[in-house]
Design a protein around this motif. Structure first.
Motif, PDB file in Angstrom:
ATOM      1  N   ALA A 291      46.040  18.384  22.835  1.00  0.00           N
ATOM      2  CA  ALA A 291      45.512  19.924  22.093  1.00  0.00           C
ATOM      3  C   ALA A 291      46.573  20.290  21.608  1.00  0.00           C
ATOM      4  O   ALA A 291      47.842  20.914  22.472  1.00  0.00           O
ATOM      5  CB  ALA A 291      44.248  20.170  23.349  1.00  0.00           C
ATOM      6  N   HIS A 292      46.408  22.039  21.167  1.00  0.00           N
ATOM      7  CA  HIS A 292      47.397  22.961  20.981  1.00  0.00           C
ATOM      8  C   HIS A 292      48.678  22.229  20.615  1.00  0.00           C
ATOM      9  O   HIS A 292      49.401  22.851  21.018  1.00  0.00           O
ATOM     10  CB  HIS A 292      46.979  23.652  22.874  1.00  0.00           C
ATOM     11  N   GLN A 293      48.472  20.920  19.594  1.00  0.00           N
ATOM     12  CA  GLN A 293      50.094  20.747  19.531  1.00  0.00           C
ATOM     13  C   GLN A 293      50.104  22.030  17.899  1.00  0.00           C
ATOM     14  O   GLN A 293      51.659  21.775  18.121  1.00  0.00           O
ATOM     15  CB  GLN A 293      50.200  19.582  19.024  1.00  0.00           C
ATOM     16  N   HIS A 294      49.907  22.514  17.322  1.00  0.00           N
ATOM     17  CA  HIS A 294      50.152  23.777  16.557  1.00  0.00           C
ATOM     18  C   HIS A 294      51.197  24.681  17.808  1.00  0.00           C
ATOM     19  O   HIS A 294      51.914  25.328  17.194  1.00  0.00           O
ATOM     20  CB  HIS A 294      49.036  24.111  15.411  1.00  0.00           C
ATOM     21  N   HIS A 295      50.233  25.057  18.654  1.00  0.00           N
ATOM     22  CA  HIS A 295      50.838  26.197  19.146  1.00  0.00           C
ATOM     23  C   HIS A 295      51.971  25.037  19.788  1.00  0.00           C
ATOM     24  O   HIS A 295      53.050  26.524  20.279  1.00  0.00           O
ATOM     25  CB  HIS A 295      49.746  26.538  20.842  1.00  0.00           C
ATOM     26  N   TRP A 296      52.075  24.506  20.815  1.00  0.00           N
ATOM     27  CA  TRP A 296      52.877  23.688  21.106  1.00  0.00           C
ATOM     28  C   TRP A 296      54.205  23.679  20.088  1.00  0.00           C
ATOM     29  O   TRP A 296      55.613  23.931  20.546  1.00  0.00           O
ATOM     30  CB  TRP A 296      52.144  22.339  21.426  1.00  0.00           C
ATOM     31  N   TYR A 297      53.716  23.516  18.821  1.00  0.00           N
ATOM     32  CA  TYR A 297      55.204  23.948  17.935  1.00  0.00           C
ATOM     33  C   TYR A 297      55.941  25.002  17.904  1.00  0.00           C
ATOM     34  O   TYR A 297      56.910  24.920  17.688  1.00  0.00           O
ATOM     35  CB  TYR A 297      54.751  23.203  16.532  1.00  0.00           C
ATOM     36  N   ALA A 298      54.541  26.215  17.669  1.00  0.00           N
ATOM     37  CA  ALA A 298      55.375  27.280  17.294  1.00  0.00           C
ATOM     38  C   ALA A 298      56.116  27.736  18.524  1.00  0.00           C
ATOM     39  O   ALA A 298      57.114  28.866  18.536  1.00  0.00           O
ATOM     40  CB  ALA A 298      53.458  28.263  17.471  1.00  0.00           C
ATOM     41  N   GLY A 299      55.348  27.198  19.926  1.00  0.00           N
ATOM     42  CA  GLY A 299      56.694  28.307  20.388  1.00  0.00           C
ATOM     43  C   GLY A 299      58.297  27.352  21.122  1.00  0.00           C
ATOM     44  O   GLY A 299      59.181  28.026  21.318  1.00  0.00           O
ATOM     45  N   PHE A 300      58.118  26.035  20.447  1.00  0.00           N
ATOM     46  CA  PHE A 300      59.281  25.137  20.831  1.00  0.00           C
ATOM     47  C   PHE A 300      59.919  25.794  20.111  1.00  0.00           C
ATOM     48  O   PHE A 300      61.537  25.818  19.675  1.00  0.00           O
ATOM     49  CB  PHE A 300      58.978  23.887  20.755  1.00  0.00           C
ATOM     50  N   ALA A 301      59.878  25.895  18.312  1.00  0.00           N
ATOM     51  CA  ALA A 301      60.313  25.969  17.377  1.00  0.00           C
ATOM     52  C   ALA A 301      60.979  28.035  17.861  1.00  0.00           C
ATOM     53  O   ALA A 301      62.392  27.912  17.129  1.00  0.00           O
ATOM     54  CB  ALA A 301      59.692  26.527  16.011  1.00  0.00           C
ATOM     55  N   ALA A 302      60.451  28.435  18.488  1.00  0.00           N
ATOM     56  CA  ALA A 302      60.433  29.888  18.193  1.00  0.00           C
ATOM     57  C   ALA A 302      61.803  29.918  20.125  1.00  0.00           C
ATOM     58  O   ALA A 302      62.713  30.568  19.524  1.00  0.00           O
ATOM     59  CB  ALA A 302      59.093  30.875  19.130  1.00  0.00           C
ATOM     60  N   LEU A 303      61.656  28.836  20.713  1.00  0.00           N
ATOM     61  CA  LEU A 303      63.036  28.718  21.443  1.00  0.00           C
ATOM     62  C   LEU A 303      63.601  28.446  20.853  1.00  0.00           C
ATOM     63  O   LEU A 303      64.926  28.756  21.177  1.00  0.00           O
ATOM     64  CB  LEU A 303      61.940  27.859  22.368  1.00  0.00           C
ATOM     65  N   LEU A 304      63.620  27.190  20.517  1.00  0.00           N
ATOM     66  CA  LEU A 304      65.128  27.024  19.414  1.00  0.00           C
ATOM     67  C   LEU A 304      66.041  27.470  18.272  1.00  0.00           C
ATOM     68  O   LEU A 304      67.153  27.843  18.466  1.00  0.00           O
ATOM     69  CB  LEU A 304      65.077  25.881  18.269  1.00  0.00           C
ATOM     70  N   ARG A 305      64.855  28.234  18.206  1.00  0.00           N
ATOM     71  CA  ARG A 305      65.257  29.749  16.540  1.00  0.00           C
ATOM     72  C   ARG A 305      66.333  30.914  18.034  1.00  0.00           C
ATOM     73  O   ARG A 305      66.622  31.536  17.249  1.00  0.00           O
ATOM     74  CB  ARG A 305      63.944  30.503  16.062  1.00  0.00           C
ATOM     75  N   SER A 306      65.839  30.981  19.134  1.00  0.00           N
ATOM     76  CA  SER A 306      66.990  31.804  20.010  1.00  0.00           C
ATOM     77  C   SER A 306      67.808  31.828  20.350  1.00  0.00           C
ATOM     78  O   SER A 306      68.570  32.260  21.233  1.00  0.00           O
ATOM     79  CB  SER A 306      65.794  32.198  21.115  1.00  0.00           C
ATOM     80  N   LEU A 307      68.202  30.000  20.148  1.00  0.00           N
ATOM     81  CA  LEU A 307      69.090  30.484  20.437  1.00  0.00           C
ATOM     82  C   LEU A 307      70.516  30.300  19.792  1.00  0.00           C
ATOM     83  O   LEU A 307      70.507  30.650  18.778  1.00  0.00           O
ATOM     84  CB  LEU A 307      69.523  28.665  20.890  1.00  0.00           C
TER      85      LEU A 307
END
Length: 372
Positions: free
Chosen positions: A90-106
């Motif tokens: 469930a909420h895989q699109h939310h997971w992706y948005a969160g993970f992508a934001a984390l990676l882009r903050s590096l």
């Protein structure tokens, strides 16, 4: 290294480093970065070694935190996501948005094994396939994104196609993948590792190690609707070659590329449409099955696929090779978890540890070999 400190992947690399007589890699947990993003710059600043961004899997609390972060990032519409049960999809699109934001903050300026923006792309399967197509790589023909069962049926009618894979756009390890067929009489069947469960008056989807077969249109429709709500797309079903041994089944290939060159490789053999090894499927003796020309074709296909991501040093590719024609099923930024699979005496983590003492074998942006 950034990743869940207790995961098998992190432990596998640490063991390989010890075997090479190298110090352990410093590990910064993704969970730490969610609350203290400055830790990334602190860890990378002054560190001259290779930086590995590991899979966020095997960490339920982290998965939940990424879902919440993604939900907020996408506008926090509707009620907040509830905690998931073990194996729930469930909420895989939310997971992706969160993970992508984390990676882009590096920090951008680091010697990454695979850079953050490449991992962001490879974690969005549809966007990744579209990038591969733009680079001239042959993939199973895409029918495109779907928003539910009726939309899938429209896609099938428009394409004249009766056999497709419905794939979770942000899934991994076969999660949320359905092999779908229908015949001229209208009968249909869907096969996959997704389990449809009614609980507490609502329908939910769970990832199962025992693939299910669905033949009731109502069940298939509900399952496709639930997967599509999290992001899904359809692609034509490309037939896999038959395993040339006495055990039967069909197979595809997992090949790991290091600096653009094929290294560890294995045939994944199944009697059903899904070949993921963790689903109980078997490994095939690829070296015994392929003649030199076929092996050369496999290595050339891998090299072409790796060229789509020239800054990523290690990628796992899922491929179909039939009559020396190849289709790229999926590039995987975290495709190195292949226990006991050796090439020239090394597994994937030993290859990564060896980067400390061997220069890059591939032309491109200068990389600094190191161990952490």
């Amino acid at each position: 290294m950034f990743g869940p400190s207790a995961s098998r992947r992190v432990q596998g690399l640490q063991l390989a480093l010890r075997e090479h007589g190298l110090p352990a890699a410093e590990v910064v947990d993704y969970q730490t970065l969610l609350s203290a993003p400055e830790r990334a710059a602190e860890a990378i600043g002054g560190h001259r070694g290779l930086v590995k961004l590991e899979s966020p899997g095997e960490a339920p609390a982290l998965h939940a935190a990424l879902i919440e972060r993604g939900w907020r990032r996408l506008g926090a519409a509707g009620p907040a996501p509830q905690p998931l049960e073990h194996g729930e999809l469930a909420h895989q699109h939310h997971w992706y948005a969160g993970f992508a934001a984390l990676l882009r903050s590096l920090p951008a300026a680091a010697a990454y094994l695979n850079p953050p923006d490449d991992i962001v792309c490879m974690s969005d399967k549809l966007a990744c396939q579209q990038r591969c197509i733009a680079a001239g790589i042959e993939v199973p023909p895409l029918l495109g994104p779907i928003d539910g069962y009726e939309h899938l049926r429209e896609r099938l009618r428009a394409s004249g196609c009766d056999q497709v894979f419905v794939k979770a756009r942000y899934g991994s390890s076969g999660a949320g993948v359905l092999a779908y067929r229908r015949n001229r009489a209208g009968r249909e069947v869907a096969y996959g590792s997704a389990e449809l469960v009614e609980s507490g008056g609502r329908l939910r989807v769970f990832n199962s190690l025992r693939p299910r077969r669905y033949t009731a249109t109502g069940d298939i429709a509900r399952l496709v609707d639930l997967l599509a709500a999290q992001g899904a797309y359809a692609e034509r079903w490309v037939a896999k070659p038959r395993a040339p041994d006495a055990h039967g089944g069909h197979y595809d290939l997992r090949v790991v590329a290091l600096d653009g060159q094929a290294r560890q490789r294995v045939a994944r053999v199944s009697r059903g449409p899904l070949t993921n090894l963790h689903l109980g499927n078997r490994r095939g003796a690829l070296e015994a099955w392929f003649d030199p020309a076929s092996m050369q074709a496999l290595e050339a296909a891998t090299e072409r696929a790796a060229g789509v991501f020239p800054r990523s040093r290690m990628i796992g590719f899922d491929l179909i090779l039939r009559d020396r024609r190849s289709w790229l099923l999926e590039p995987n930024a975290f495709g190195d978890l292949l226990p006991n699979l050796l090439w020239q005496g090394r597994d994937t983590y030993q290859d990564q540890a060896a980067l400390a003492s061997s220069p890059p074998a591939r032309s491109g942006p200068q990389r600094m070999p190191a161990h952490a």
